[in-house]
Structures are given as C-alpha cells and as structure tokens.
Design a protein around this motif. Structure first.
Motif, short mmCIF file in Angstrom:
data_model
loop_
_atom_site.label_atom_id
_atom_site.label_comp_id
_atom_site.label_asym_id
_atom_site.label_seq_id
_atom_site.Cartn_x
_atom_site.Cartn_y
_atom_site.Cartn_z
N ALA A 37 0.83 -1.21 0.00
CA ALA A 37 0.00 0.00 0.00
C ALA A 37 0.87 1.26 0.00
O ALA A 37 0.61 2.22 -0.76
N VAL A 38 1.90 1.27 0.82
CA VAL A 38 2.79 2.44 0.86
C VAL A 38 3.57 2.54 -0.45
O VAL A 38 3.74 3.64 -1.01
N ALA A 39 4.05 1.41 -0.96
CA ALA A 39 4.84 1.41 -2.18
C ALA A 39 4.02 1.88 -3.37
O ALA A 39 4.54 2.58 -4.26
N GLU A 40 2.76 1.53 -3.42
CA GLU A 40 1.94 1.90 -4.57
C GLU A 40 1.46 3.35 -4.49
O GLU A 40 1.30 4.02 -5.52
N THR A 41 1.22 3.84 -3.28
CA THR A 41 0.76 5.23 -3.14
C THR A 41 1.92 6.22 -3.00
O THR A 41 1.74 7.42 -3.24
N ARG A 42 3.09 5.68 -2.61
CA ARG A 42 4.29 6.51 -2.37
C ARG A 42 4.03 7.57 -1.29
O ARG A 42 4.65 8.62 -1.25
N HIS A 43 3.07 7.25 -0.37
CA HIS A 43 2.70 8.26 0.63
C HIS A 43 2.10 7.54 1.84
O HIS A 43 1.15 6.76 1.71
N LEU A 44 2.65 7.81 3.04
CA LEU A 44 2.17 7.14 4.24
C LEU A 44 0.74 7.52 4.57
O LEU A 44 -0.07 6.67 4.94
N GLY A 45 0.42 8.79 4.43
CA GLY A 45 -0.93 9.24 4.76
C GLY A 45 -1.98 8.61 3.87
O GLY A 45 -3.01 8.11 4.35
N LEU A 73 13.81 0.08 2.96
CA LEU A 73 12.89 -0.14 1.85
C LEU A 73 12.44 1.17 1.20
O LEU A 73 12.11 1.18 0.01
N PHE A 74 12.44 2.26 1.99
CA PHE A 74 11.97 3.54 1.47
C PHE A 74 12.96 4.64 1.82
O PHE A 74 13.66 4.58 2.84
N LYS A 75 13.01 5.64 0.95
CA LYS A 75 13.68 6.89 1.24
C LYS A 75 12.60 7.92 1.53
O LYS A 75 11.70 8.12 0.72
N ARG A 76 12.68 8.55 2.70
CA ARG A 76 11.70 9.59 3.05
C ARG A 76 12.15 10.90 2.42
O ARG A 76 13.24 11.39 2.67
N THR A 77 11.34 11.44 1.54
CA THR A 77 11.66 12.70 0.85
C THR A 77 10.52 13.68 1.07
O THR A 77 9.47 13.34 1.61
N SER A 78 10.73 14.89 0.61
CA SER A 78 9.68 15.90 0.73
C SER A 78 8.48 15.56 -0.14
O SER A 78 7.36 16.03 0.10
N GLY A 80 7.41 12.44 -0.55
CA GLY A 80 6.73 11.26 -0.04
C GLY A 80 7.73 10.13 0.19
O GLY A 80 8.86 10.35 0.63
N MET A 81 7.31 8.94 -0.12
CA MET A 81 8.10 7.73 0.12
C MET A 81 8.58 7.18 -1.23
O MET A 81 7.77 6.82 -2.09
N GLU A 82 9.90 7.12 -1.41
CA GLU A 82 10.45 6.56 -2.62
C GLU A 82 11.10 5.21 -2.32
O GLU A 82 11.78 5.05 -1.32
N LEU A 83 10.87 4.25 -3.18
CA LEU A 83 11.41 2.91 -2.98
C LEU A 83 12.91 2.88 -3.23
O LEU A 83 13.41 3.47 -4.18
N THR A 84 13.62 2.17 -2.37
CA THR A 84 15.02 1.88 -2.63
C THR A 84 15.08 0.68 -3.59
O THR A 84 14.06 0.10 -3.96
N GLN A 85 16.29 0.31 -3.99
CA GLN A 85 16.42 -0.86 -4.85
C GLN A 85 15.89 -2.11 -4.14
O GLN A 85 15.23 -2.96 -4.74
N ALA A 86 16.19 -2.21 -2.82
CA ALA A 86 15.66 -3.34 -2.05
C ALA A 86 14.13 -3.30 -2.02
O ALA A 86 13.45 -4.33 -2.12
N GLY A 87 13.59 -2.08 -1.90
CA GLY A 87 12.13 -1.94 -1.90
C GLY A 87 11.51 -2.33 -3.23
O GLY A 87 10.43 -2.95 -3.27
N GLU A 88 12.16 -1.97 -4.34
CA GLU A 88 11.66 -2.34 -5.67
C GLU A 88 11.61 -3.87 -5.82
O GLU A 88 10.64 -4.43 -6.35
#
Length: 345
Positions: A37-45, A73-78, A80-88
């Motif tokens: 869910a987080v990976a697909e929306t790229r946003h925790l909220g 798994l994620f990089k927290r950016t301004s 939202g949430m971006e997947l790392t290579q491990a996350g992908e």
C-alpha cells in the motif's frame, strides 16, 4: 581443531540457522499488504487512509519490517516515500505473493464447491465404450478445472480402493452387496446379439430370443451376466448352451467374431468395431437390457463426488435418454418385465 571447538562451531551454525529461520518467518501477509500500500501510493498518509489505519501504526509497521529484513525499503523525501532498490525488489515479489495467495484461496473455494481438484474413478467393462465417456464428457464440460483419473479394475479390486480412498466412485455393471456402499443407476442399455458376420442369424434384422436355443452362448466371467442369460433364455422356454466363461464381454465378443458362438452384449458395444462382428437387436417376450451403476462410500462427503453424482443424475434423467435416441433407439425391445435384476459383464 578440537572436538569442543568443532561442537561450538556446529552449535553456532545451528543458532545462526534458527535465527535466520525466525527472521524469514517474521514477515507476514499483513506486513506485505502494508508495504505494498505504501509502495503503490508513495505516501504514508494516503496508504493509511486506504488501509483504514491511522498513520503512526502504519509507520511503525514499515519500520518494523525494515528492521526485521535489515534493509531500508523507502527513502523519506519531501515528495513522499520513494522505494530503494531493495524496496523495488520486495514490491515485485510481494505483488506475486499476494497474487498467489489470492489464487490459492480461489482454488480452495472452488474445490470446496466441487469445481476444482482431482477425482479418481474406477471403471470396468463395456461401459467404457459408450456410457462412461459421455458422463465424463458432461462432467468435464461443467467442471473443466477438475482432473479426472481413471483406474481400470474389476469390482473385487475396486471395493478396497474405495475404502482406502484411492478412488471415490466406480462405474460398473455388477452390483456390490456391501452395507457401507451406496449404489445408483446410471443408465439402462438394450441387450444386443453379437455374432460373426457370416452367421445365419445375421441375415435377419431382428433376432427372436427363442432362435438362440441351439446356439453356443459366449459370456464374460461375471456371475451376474450368466444369471441374466439363463433367466432370459428360460423366459423363452429353453436352457442355454453356455461356453466356458471368457475373461470379459470384450473377449466374448472377439470369440463371437471368430465364429465360436454368439454373445449378448449391451448397446455400448456397437461403438467397438471388431473385424467380423455384427450386432442385431433382440425380439423378446420380456425386456432385455443391461444396467450400468455407479457406487461409492456412503460417508464420502467430498464436494467433487457430489458434483459427479449430480452429473450422473442429470445424465440418467436427460442425457441417458439422448444416448438411447442417438445410439440405440432402434434396438429397443417390447415387454414390461425385467430380464436381469442385477446386470453384469
């Protein structure tokens, strides 16, 4: 290396394996769903809203998953949430896992409804040339995801197979007399006379049973077919001249084709084109027919068996009539009394 050192080394490996095993089992489907869910929306909220959660518990779940896996798994950016290579990598596998779980659940549900799985069936005798294939064809059309496996053997071998769970249902003409076995009629076939093409009786379109008085009768090994033949002949005022039993109705038909006698066969045998054989309908004072039954354990509540029995009953009431209309309507005989109380091969 001393024995104690080697022992410590082995114990270390065991502990390491146990730790890794526990680590691998720590990630469950709930965590994967949160991650996806987080990976697909790229946003925790937005992911929390989609999952009907507040954001802090979801954040803790993602952090716990990263800690268990030992990777970010994620990089927290301004943004939202971006997947790392491990996350992908995990996202691809997680999506596949969720798909497999959904398929497994659907297959289990379909099997529970008798729509998928494997059904082992016992068969024997002439019915495999006509009636049984039609029943199986109808079942396969309605349940294409069920694998049908056939086991060819006589009734004495099929009964232990039923009780041991190696088959669920048996198609046979001989009726078992067992208290734990349920028997159902599948279809009724007219009896035909099988003989060599050059036999004098082959010149007639229909053969009176009384005309068989001086003929050598070839029968299969089943006692029930012998009893049926005896009763039919006695109903017409004579004792039949019986040859030594053949191994089955097919062998008896082959012997008849060779001119060694005549044989009474069910209508299904018209589908078998042996060289030199011909079939004729009978003119009889009583009904002359052979029944096909199926039998199964009374306490077998398998959905697949239930589905097959539904097909059998539909065949008996509808498709069975179609068989007689297509294959053997012109072979029907007059009369109201049964020639054989218990059919057989």
């Amino acid at each position: 290396m001393s024995f104690s050192t080697r022992l410590q080394h082995v114990q270390c490996k065991i502990c390491s394996t146990r730790y890794l095993f526990r680590k691998r089992l720590a990630m469950d489907l709930r965590q994967l769903n949160y991650f996806v869910a987080v990976a697909e929306t790229r946003h925790l909220g937005r992911a929390a809203e989609k999952l009907h959660l507040s954001q802090p518990p979801l954040t803790r779940q993602i952090q716990q998953l990263e800690a268990e896996l030992g990777v970010q798994l994620f990089k927290r950016t301004s943004r939202g949430m971006e997947l790392t290579q491990a996350g992908e990598e995990l996202l691809r596998d997680a999506q596949n896992i969720r798909s497999l779980v959904a398929q497994a659940a659907e297959r289990a549900q379909r099997a529970g409804r008798g729509q998928a799985g494997r059904l082992d069936i016992g068969v024997y005798g002439s019915a495999i040339f006509g009636l049984v294939p039609q029943v199986l064809e109808a079942f396969h059309a309605a349940h294409p995801e069920v694998d049908l496996v056939l086991h060819h053997a006589q009734t004495p071998q099929q009964l232990p197979a039923l009780r041991q769970g190696r088959v669920s249902l048996v198609f046979e003409r001989m009726l078992p007399d067992e208290v734990d076995i349920e028997v159902e009629l599948v279809a009724r076939e007219p009896l035909l006379l099988g003989m060599a093409e050059g036999h004098p009786l082959a010149a007639h379109d229909r053969i009176d049973v009384a005309a068989l008085r001086d003929e050598t009768m070839l029968i299969g090994s089943s006692p029930s077919i012998a009893a049926m033949t005896l009763q039919l002949c006695r109903d017409h005022g004579f004792e039949p001249r019986l040859a030594p039993p053949a191994s089955d109705v097919v062998t008896a038909t082959l012997l008849a084709a060779a001119g060694l006698g005549i044989t009474l066969v069910p209508g299904s045998m018209t589908n078998v084109r042996f060289p030199g054989i011909t079939y004729r309908p009978l003119h009889s004072r009583v009904e002359a027919f052979m029944d096909l039954h199926c039998f199964y354990l009374q306490d077998n509540d398998s959905p697949l068996l239930t589905a097959m029995l539904e097909t059998v009953r539909a065949f008996r009431s509808g498709a069975g009539a179609a068989f007689h209309g297509r294959e053997a309507a012109h072979l029907a005989t007059p009369g109201k009394l049964r020639a054989n109380e218990r059919g057989g091969e």
